[in-house]
Design an enzyme around this catalytic site. Structure first.
Site, PDB file in Angstrom:
ATOM      1  N   ASP A   1       0.807  -1.012   0.147  1.00 37.84           N
ATOM      2  CA  ASP A   1       0.140   0.017  -0.073  1.00 37.84           C
ATOM      3  C   ASP A   1       0.903   1.177  -0.036  1.00 37.84           C
ATOM      4  OD1 ASP A   1      -2.169   1.679   0.103  1.00 37.84           O
ATOM      5  OD2 ASP A   1      -2.718   1.362   2.263  1.00 37.84           O
TER       6      ASP A   1
ATOM      7  N   CYS B   1      -4.652   4.036  -3.590  1.00 37.54           N
ATOM      8  CA  CYS B   1      -5.777   4.936  -3.401  1.00 37.54           C
ATOM      9  C   CYS B   1      -5.875   5.862  -4.374  1.00 37.54           C
ATOM     10  CB  CYS B   1      -5.485   5.571  -2.007  1.00 37.54           C
ATOM     11  SG  CYS B   1      -4.024   6.425  -1.992  1.00 37.54           S
TER      12      CYS B   1
END
Length: 69
Positions: free
Chosen positions: A1, A28
């Site tokens: 991430d 994201c």
């Protein structure tokens, strides 16, 4: 991430030089996700799932499965 700006060059180089069977990449930011997947050249994108963790906003998380070639 990775952070919003995506994977740094060093991390991409390490991933490209290793032979992992699978990588789970959570992002994201769809733009850096696309860029990073193109630059991680020893892996194929097997699956991608979008997860809406922030209802009523335009943000989504992308969860990708990459498989070594």
């Amino acid at each position: 991430d990775p952070p919003r700006n995506g994977l740094d060059k060093r991390t991409k180089r390490i991933i490209n030089n290793k032979h992992f069977k699978k990588i789970i990449y959570v992002s994201c930011d769809p733009m850096t996700l696309v860029r990073d997947i193109k630059e991680i050249n020893n892996y194929n994108l097997l699956d991608i799932t979008l997860v809406d963790m922030f209802p009523q906003t335009h943000h989504v998380e992308s969860v990708c499965v990459l498989e070594g070639k």
